[in-house]
Scaffold this active site. Structure first.
Site, PDB file in Angstrom:
ATOM      1  N   GLY A  13       1.053  -1.111   0.038  1.00 31.06           N
ATOM      2  CA  GLY A  13      -0.074  -0.046   0.118  1.00 31.06           C
ATOM      3  C   GLY A  13       0.774   1.344   0.083  1.00 31.06           C
ATOM      4  N   GLY A  73      -0.492   4.271   0.346  1.00 36.35           N
ATOM      5  CA  GLY A  73      -1.215   5.385   0.823  1.00 36.35           C
ATOM      6  C   GLY A  73      -0.631   6.296   1.925  1.00 36.35           C
ATOM      7  N   SER A  74      -1.237   6.848   2.659  1.00 39.12           N
ATOM      8  CA  SER A  74      -0.730   7.618   3.803  1.00 39.12           C
ATOM      9  C   SER A  74       0.386   6.913   4.787  1.00 39.12           C
ATOM     10  CB  SER A  74      -1.586   8.547   4.642  1.00 39.12           C
ATOM     11  OG  SER A  74      -2.377   9.252   4.020  1.00 39.12           O
ATOM     12  N   CYS A 123     -12.028   8.181   9.735  1.00 39.25           N
ATOM     13  CA  CYS A 123     -12.308   9.507  10.521  1.00 39.25           C
ATOM     14  C   CYS A 123     -14.040   9.726  10.941  1.00 39.25           C
ATOM     15  CB  CYS A 123     -11.954  10.610   9.492  1.00 39.25           C
ATOM     16  SG  CYS A 123     -12.051  12.267  10.308  1.00 39.25           S
ATOM     17  N   CYS A 146      -9.109  14.181  15.381  1.00 37.75           N
ATOM     18  CA  CYS A 146      -9.981  14.410  14.378  1.00 37.75           C
ATOM     19  C   CYS A 146      -9.994  15.979  14.399  1.00 37.75           C
ATOM     20  CB  CYS A 146     -11.556  13.712  14.820  1.00 37.75           C
ATOM     21  SG  CYS A 146     -12.824  14.361  13.483  1.00 37.75           S
TER      22      CYS A 146
END
Length: 447
Positions: free
Chosen positions: A37, A39-40, A197, A376
């Protein structure tokens, strides 16, 4: 908004693209570290691992770390909320994936099909077998768009009034639908269970509310938050503050109401209640957060827990099975019992890196432990944001409370963190492995 850093096709980009093409046809099938992966989590940890070995005076060779991911683009997904709120263009939050790899990290543009941890190998969708000394799984999760009947069709219909910030292709439709609404019922949903999130479904709701107030439409539009969860948020302190704000602003709510189907033609949404009964609600605008879950190629694999997540120790991020001790995971695909956010990854990556380095160097994990930190940045309107931060057991862990006071207070400074600082830090620091959670650009010291 500060402009996001735009990467141009300079020498590094051209070298990376060439390396990417080479990697796709490379005959080398054994790597020191294999990352699944890009991604982030994958990009961050790949760079941090390389840098950790270098800092220890034991540098890895170029190509010893390989990342598998067939995607064409890399996305800064928190930016999609900003797009829906009219605070950015969606193209600002996308980069060609190949352009983000430094020359020393190899990229194979393929996806994994199967895991064979007993032989420290994986097979790709093209049938290649790739072996590793250590494996890091950072593959993300699956968004189940088909989990709500009628949702894919409604999203594809520009006149349906149905939109979602949870994809690149639909986030700008949110902005269009919010702007177009002049009167009626606006419903914002959140499913029960795990999602990316968990504050995002209400972020866009608060932004729509504020926009309607500022444009004189507030009295003509009724807003409701329909959530499959029992409260506004999982952390009581923040949940209580958000619920009080909801009541103050006249926003309706129904808890433990899970969206199960959409009839876009008749503008009806059907929700399933906790007792199993259903209720229909009329809508003019419907913002949908789809259900989510583990990826199919991980679910049911030898490295997954019964729920389908990669089963790792919640402190060390190493696989819980001793025989799979060379496997680590972070981010959305992991079993870590914390909210799945980019902020969580920024704290997970340094711990994983330290423990992977220690295992490869000494055979044992280090003292580095992850405490469940996640955050968040919860937009509550234009120019204000509640910075939600907590750790395992839903215990608040606030970075600025000692300086600014209780973080349930909504602040303009935090709003600019979300709108300006965090996107800049992401493209210029995090994906390069140079952002370390609440420590920012300073690598934490583990003792």
């Amino acid at each position: 908004m500060l402009p996001a850093c735009r990467r141009v096709a300079g020498p590094r980009a051209r070298q990376t693209l060439a390396l990417s093409r080479y990697a796709s046809t490379s005959t080398k099938e054994k790597f020191r570290v294999l990352v699944i992966g890009a991604g982030s989590g994958g990009l961050t940890v790949a760079n941090q691992i390389y840098n950790r070995f270098k800092a220890a005076g034991k540098p890895l060779n170029a190509g010893d770390i390989v990342v598998l991911d067939a995607a064409d683009y890399h996305y800064y997904q928190p930016g999609w909320t900003l797009v829906g709120a009219g605070l950015g263009r969606k193209t600002d939050f996308r980069r060609p994936l190949a352009s983000l790899f430094p020359p020393h990290i190899m990229h194979i543009a393929e996806n994994v099909k199967s895991f064979y941890p007993e032989s420290s190998s994986v097979t790709t969708t093209s049938g290649r077998t790739i072996s590793y000394d250590s494996l890091v799984v950072a593959a993300g999760l699956k968004i189940n768009w088909d989990g709500i009947a009628g949702l894919p069709q409604a999203l594809a219909d520009p006149s349906s009034g149905v939109s979602s910030i949870y994809s690149y292709n639909t986030c700008d439709k949110v902005r269009h639908d919010v702007d177009a609404l002049r009167s009626g019922n606006a419903i914002f949903t959140q499913p029960a269970g795990v999602i990316k999130c968990p504050g995002a479904p209400q972020k866009i709701m608060w932004m729509a509310w504020d926009r309607y107030q500022k444009s004189g439409r507030g009295n003509n539009i009724k807003i409701d938050f329909m959530t499959g969860m029992p409260t506004m948020f999982s952390v009581k302190k923040y949940s209580d503050a958000l619920n009080a704000l909801r009541i103050e602003r006249g926003i309706g709510a129904e808890f433990q109401h899970n969206l199960i189907s959409i009839d876009a033609a008749n503008r009806k949404a059907t929700f399933k209640k906790a007792d199993g009964s259903t209720v229909d609600r009329d809508f003019t605008l419907l913002h949908v957060t789809p259900p989510m879950g583990p990826l199919d190629f991980i679910k049911g694999s030898p490295i997954a827990d019964p729920a389908g997540w990669v089963e790792v120790d919640q402190a060390t991020l190493r696989h819980v099975k001793p025989e799979f001790g060379n496997i680590f995971a972070l981010g959305d695909c992991s079993s870590l019992p914390t909210s799945k956010t980019i902020a969580a990854i920024t704290s997970q990556a340094p711990v994983l890196t330290e423990n992977l380095f220690s295992v490869m160097d000494t055979g044992k994990v280090s003292s580095a432990k992850y405490d469940g930190y996640t955050s968040c940045p919860l937009l509550t309107g234009y120019g204000e944001l509640m910075l939600v931060e907590f750790k395992y057991e839903f215990v608040p862990k606030e970075s600025f409370a000692n300086y600014l006071g209780d973080q349930t207070k909504r602040r303009r400074l935090f709003y600019h963190f979300k709108k300006d600082l965090f996107p800049w830090a992401y493209w210029n620091r995090m994906v390069d492995g140079k952002w370390f959670g609440p420590s920012g650009p300073f690598r934490p010291k583990f003792v």
